[in-house]
Design a protein around this motif. Structure first.
Motif, PDB file in Angstrom:
ATOM      1  N   TRP A   1      13.593  87.686  42.514  1.00  0.00           N
ATOM      2  CA  TRP A   1      13.618  86.268  42.905  1.00  0.00           C
ATOM      3  C   TRP A   1      13.175  86.102  44.354  1.00  0.00           C
ATOM      4  CZ3 TRP A   1      17.571  84.278  46.332  1.00  0.00           C
ATOM      5  CH2 TRP A   1      17.421  82.902  46.591  1.00  0.00           C
TER       6      TRP A   1
ATOM      7  N   SER B   1       9.348  86.794  44.589  1.00  0.00           N
ATOM      8  CA  SER B   1       8.469  85.853  43.885  1.00  0.00           C
ATOM      9  C   SER B   1       8.480  84.462  44.493  1.00  0.00           C
ATOM     10  CB  SER B   1       8.874  85.763  42.405  1.00  0.00           C
ATOM     11  OG  SER B   1      10.179  85.229  42.277  1.00  0.00           O
ATOM     12  N   THR B   2       9.574  84.104  45.174  1.00  0.00           N
ATOM     13  CA  THR B   2       9.673  82.748  45.735  1.00  0.00           C
ATOM     14  C   THR B   2       8.555  82.437  46.721  1.00  0.00           C
ATOM     15  OG1 THR B   2      12.063  82.702  45.377  1.00  0.00           O
ATOM     16  CG2 THR B   2      11.157  81.151  46.991  1.00  0.00           C
TER      17      THR B   2
ATOM     18  N   TYR C   1       9.379  79.951  36.638  1.00  0.00           N
ATOM     19  CA  TYR C   1      10.247  80.245  37.781  1.00  0.00           C
ATOM     20  C   TYR C   1      11.615  79.590  37.605  1.00  0.00           C
ATOM     21  CZ  TYR C   1      11.953  80.413  42.601  1.00  0.00           C
ATOM     22  OH  TYR C   1      12.730  80.627  43.716  1.00  0.00           O
TER      23      TYR C   1
ATOM     24  N   SER D   1      13.675  81.174  34.881  1.00  0.00           N
ATOM     25  CA  SER D   1      14.206  82.468  35.325  1.00  0.00           C
ATOM     26  C   SER D   1      15.356  82.273  36.310  1.00  0.00           C
ATOM     27  CB  SER D   1      13.088  83.289  35.976  1.00  0.00           C
ATOM     28  OG  SER D   1      12.040  83.516  35.068  1.00  0.00           O
ATOM     29  N   LEU D   2      15.231  81.294  37.204  1.00  0.00           N
ATOM     30  CA  LEU D   2      16.283  81.028  38.181  1.00  0.00           C
ATOM     31  C   LEU D   2      17.564  80.583  37.473  1.00  0.00           C
ATOM     32  CD1 LEU D   2      17.072  80.791  41.185  1.00  0.00           C
ATOM     33  CD2 LEU D   2      16.233  78.424  41.122  1.00  0.00           C
TER      34      LEU D   2
ATOM     35  N   MET E   1      19.158  83.563  35.916  1.00  0.00           N
ATOM     36  CA  MET E   1      19.782  84.428  36.914  1.00  0.00           C
ATOM     37  C   MET E   1      21.132  83.851  37.364  1.00  0.00           C
ATOM     38  SD  MET E   1      18.364  85.593  40.700  1.00  0.00           S
ATOM     39  CE  MET E   1      18.712  83.991  41.445  1.00  0.00           C
TER      40      MET E   1
ATOM     41  N   VAL F   1      14.405  87.068  32.513  1.00  0.00           N
ATOM     42  CA  VAL F   1      13.782  86.365  33.641  1.00  0.00           C
ATOM     43  C   VAL F   1      12.286  86.670  33.646  1.00  0.00           C
ATOM     44  CG1 VAL F   1      15.863  86.328  35.057  1.00  0.00           C
ATOM     45  CG2 VAL F   1      14.296  88.266  35.228  1.00  0.00           C
TER      46      VAL F   1
ATOM     47  N   PHE G   1      10.213  86.137  36.587  1.00  0.00           N
ATOM     48  CA  PHE G   1       9.711  86.014  37.956  1.00  0.00           C
ATOM     49  C   PHE G   1       8.377  86.749  38.128  1.00  0.00           C
ATOM     50  CE2 PHE G   1      14.383  85.512  38.905  1.00  0.00           C
ATOM     51  CZ  PHE G   1      14.289  84.197  39.308  1.00  0.00           C
TER      52      PHE G   1
END
Length: 827
Positions: free
Chosen positions: A126, A129-130, A167, A170-171, A174, A189, A191
């Protein structure tokens, strides 16, 4: 229809990311009051707008584009060097972002593949990838939001929705894994998918930008040819280096060895060899002496000279070429209309397909339906990039037209490229096109012992008022001779006295009036020259004819070879001229043209073309003068020789900058190669989407268990655009000359459809070129025969279509032309 005069301007367009963007900008401009036409070139990121300045302005056009979610650069563009720097800086910025995105996304991928069970693996993915999605990929979201505010969507919308969905999903998984675990579903996820998609699309944009830069390289080269300064001589004779915009018409400009010529003009002092390859495509420097023209952007060699500026600023040949290339590269081929219609609805349709895929997976996919549906939703949005469709036509056009400009072939618009492939008949004007357009002395024959009278011949013609006298004075040699009692005798010639004797120069009638005898040999030579449609000028003293000079408008070097090449492509080549029958016949025979028409007025040329078109032919007209403008306008494809009138160049769709007729075949072959490349690009772009979208939606999953990974979809999408542009760039290395092996789409004429056989025959009793023409015409009158006859040696080269003609039939054809004999003896 606006009553005011319209102007055509090219504006750079900002923030376009796909073919749908181009279609939307074009539609926004086309609906503006006063806009007659708008054509967006996605590959060049520019729009050519034709509008009425009384009803529209650059500011109003910019406002219309802004309302559509894009921007228009209406301020004057940067200089060529600045534009190059701007492009390089933009490319470097994109390169940095792409490298960072690939680095971080690769790290996310490594964690997902090898350390997915490690503690804190998901938070690490995370964190990595952010920045990829929301920092390096922020442009997608910014542009997508801008489109959403205007109620539209484009490629950025597809990328933003797909990566944002992956995204955020996946967030959520998580932060709240229990939501799915309570329902018996493993909370995966994605990411790595979101970050790799951004990285791959940025890589695709980088490669696309690089390739698009290459397609415009020809134009940038042209724009960079003109120097920024020039050395000018002031009223006191002093030399000053001044900025180019301070050079005025009439200024005396100095060109030093190795320097670029700044503006167009005529040499007044000195001389040199000048490299004009940027105009002609020919690498051999051209000798320049006082009185000859020089052009901006060409390169002086070792010598130096002074020339008078005649065309400056936007009036130079180089500026004219740049404008033509810009307009042509921004034009659209007719096939592009289909692409535009598809692009206009492509993005909404793809979003609908993605949503439908998601819903079908949720309903029929069982326990994993939601996850599979989400992946299918993301993958469909990614794989269905319309960039390849948007690039297919304009990149090929930009490369093809740019290549033509480098070779001295200016193509005015993309439509003429498609038209050129369909041509089956080429019509040539004579004067200035097939011939050099100026009379010259071709033969100078003296009676025995009379060569010493040449200075007197020159002295008479120097004072003559006849239009042909200039050709004679350019050829004759001799020192100064004083001529008294000089008379111009209209319709006959001139007369003068020197050293107590009378000398005459003019036609045969002048000699007969003065009772001047003519020798048998000189008379025979004069008749031979007259039979070749040359103008014969006699020179005599008061006792005998001393010599004859023949004057003609000579056929251009290489004209016969150019005609033969066009005929080898299956084209019917014809000659139309306003000159008399004898001259037309002689020039046609020398050029190898079978069909010709003489004494044709300008409207007659256009009428001849209309009759051919009514019979189903596609006609190309090649001319250079004002009298050709009507015929050029009537023809399906108009080609102007660049040394001719401005009107002819304005009317024509293609301009050959040099007088080289061989460039006509090159232009036709170049058009064939360009159109073929467009078709290849469109085929692969359509096939890619037709196959890619169903596979991304999951149609193969029920039968093979295959579901396309979003990362692979991103890579495939990027490579589709790159492959289309790369295919277009192959045009830059292809040759459009004889060895290209490229044929146009026209069907060969009857004589080319059958098996050909060539045979040589000896022709006896030919005495002169007049005889040679009679023999050639007689043989060509036979069905299935194409003959070329030479005088030295006396040989006829005959090409038969189908079966060979008996020699008796060939002899009977010659019997009607004169007392000639043909035999099968090989020469």
């Amino acid at each position: 229809m606006p009553t005011h005069r319209t102007v055509k301007t090219i504006f750079p367009v900002l923030d376009m990311s796909c073919a749908a963007c181009a279609a939307r900008v074009e539609k926004a401009l086309a609906h503006q009051t006063g806009v007659r036409a708008a054509h967006v070139n996605y590959a060049a990121a520019a729009v050519a707008v034709e509008y009425d300045p009384a009803q529209a302005s650059p500011e109003s056009l910019r406002e219309a584009v802004r309302k559509a979610g894009y921007d228009l650069q209406t301020a004057p563009g940067p200089a060529a060097a600045d534009a190059e720097k701007e492009h390089a800086e933009r490319f470097r910025t994109l390169k940095r972002r792409t490298l960072w995105a690939l680095l971080l996304a690769s790290a996310v991928m490594a964690v997902a593949m090898f350390f997915d069970d490690a503690p804190y693996a998901v938070p690490v993915m995370w964190l990595l990838s952010t920045p990829v999605v929301f920092w390096l990929g922020r442009g997608f979201f910014i542009r997508a939001w801008r489109q959403l505010r205007h109620g539209t969507a484009n490629m950025d919308t597809l990328v933003a929705v797909s990566t944002g969905t992956a995204y955020l999903f996946s967030l959520f998984n998580m932060l709240f894994p229990a939501f799915w675990l309570a329902r018996g579903i493993e909370p995966h996820v994605y990411f790595e998918a979101a970050s790799m998609i951004v990285a791959f699309i940025l890589l695709g944009r980088l490669l696309e930008e690089r390739a698009k830069g290459n397609t415009a390289s020809a134009l940038r080269k042209l724009m960079g040819l003109q120097p920024g300064t020039a050395t000018v001589i002031d009223d006191r004779g002093m030399q000053h280096e001044v900025p180019l915009d301070r050079v005025r018409t009439g200024s005396s400009v100095v060109v030093k060895p190795g320097g670029r010529i700044a503006v167009d003009g005529t040499i007044t002092e000195g001389g040199s060899y000048v490299d004009e390859s940027m105009l002609s495509g020919e690498p051999v420097p051209v000798r320049k002496v006082p009185g000859e023209r020089v052009f901006a952007g060409t390169i002086n060699q070792k010598g130096s000279f002074v020339f008078r500026a005649e065309k400056v600023g936007t009036e130079t040949m180089l500026a004219h070429i740049v404008r033509l290339v810009q307009q042509a590269q921004g034009s659209k081929a007719p096939v592009q209309k289909l692409v535009d219609r598809i692009a206009a609805v492509f993005v909404p349709v793809i979003i609908a397909v993605a949503v439908l895929s998601f819903l079908l997976w949720v309903v029929f996919g069982g326990s994993g339906g939601f996850t599979h549906g989400l992946l299918a939703f993301v993958t469909v949005l990614i794989v269905a990039c319309p960039c390849a469709l948007g690039l297919a036509t304009p990149t090929a056009i930009m490369v093809g037209i740019g290549k033509g400009a480098e070779q001295g072939i200016l193509i005015k618009d993309a439509e003429s490229l498609e038209t050129a492939k369909k041509i089956d008949t080429v019509i040539l004007d004579k004067t200035g096109t097939l011939t050099e357009g100026r009379p010259v002395v071709t033969d100078l024959i003296w009676a025995r012992g009379s060569e010493g009278l040449e200075p007197l011949f020159l002295a008479l013609e120097t004072r003559s008022e006849h239009p042909l006298a200039e050709a004679l004075t350019a050829r004759l040699k001799g020192g100064p001779v004083s001529v008294g009692s000089f008379e111009n005798l209209p319709g006959r010639g001139v007369k003068g006295c020197a050293g107590g004797r009378t000398y005459l120069a003019g036609n045969r009638l002048l000699l007969e009036e003065h009772g001047i005898p003519v020798g048998e040999e000189l008379l025979r030579q004069a008749e031979r020259l007259a039979a070749q449609a040359k103008t014969v000028v006699w020179f005599a003293d008061d006792t005998h004819a001393a010599g004859v000079a023949a004057i003609a408008d000579r056929i251009r070097p290489g004209a016969a070879e150019a005609v033969a090449e066009l005929r080898s492509m299956g084209l019917d080549v014809q000659l139309l001229t306003g000159d008399n029958e004898a001259t037309a016949r002689a020039i046609a025979a020398e050029a190898g043209i079978t069909h010709y028409a003489a004494s044709v007025l300008p409207d007659g040329k256009a009428g001849h073309i209309r009759r051919l078109q009514a019979a189903g032919h596609r006609v190309a007209m090649v001319g250079d003068g004002i009298n050709d403008s009507a015929a050029l306008a009537q023809a399906d494809l108009s080609i102007a020789m660049g040394q001719g009138s401005d009107i002819a160049m304005d009317v024509a769709k293609i301009t050959i900058i040099t007088p080289d007729l061989g460039k006509i075949a090159e232009a036709l072959r170049l058009s064939a190669m360009t159109v073929r490349t467009i078709r290849q690009n469109l085929f692969w772009a359509f096939i890619y989407n037709l196959i890619g979208v169903p596979v991304a939606a999951g149609v193969l999953y029920p039968v093979s268990g295959f579901l396309l990974n979003p990362m692979l979809a991103g890579a495939a999408m990027a490579m589709s655009s790159v492959s289309v542009v790369t295919n277009s760039l192959r045009l830059k290395v292809k040759h459009a000359g004889k060895r290209a092996g490229i044929k146009t789409d026209v069907k060969p004429h009857t004589y080319d459809k059958q098996m050909k056989m060539e045979k040589k025959y000896r022709i006896d009793r030919m005495m002169c070129n007049h005889c040679r023409m009679h023999v050639e015409q007689a043989l060509n009158s036979l069905e299935g025969v194409r003959a070329t006859v030479s005088l030295e040696p006396p040989v006829a080269t005959v090409e038969f279509s189908g079966s060979e003609k008996p020699i008796g039939e060939l002899q009977r054809a010659l019997d009607g032309a004169g007392d000639y004999r043909i035999s099968e003896t090989e020469a």
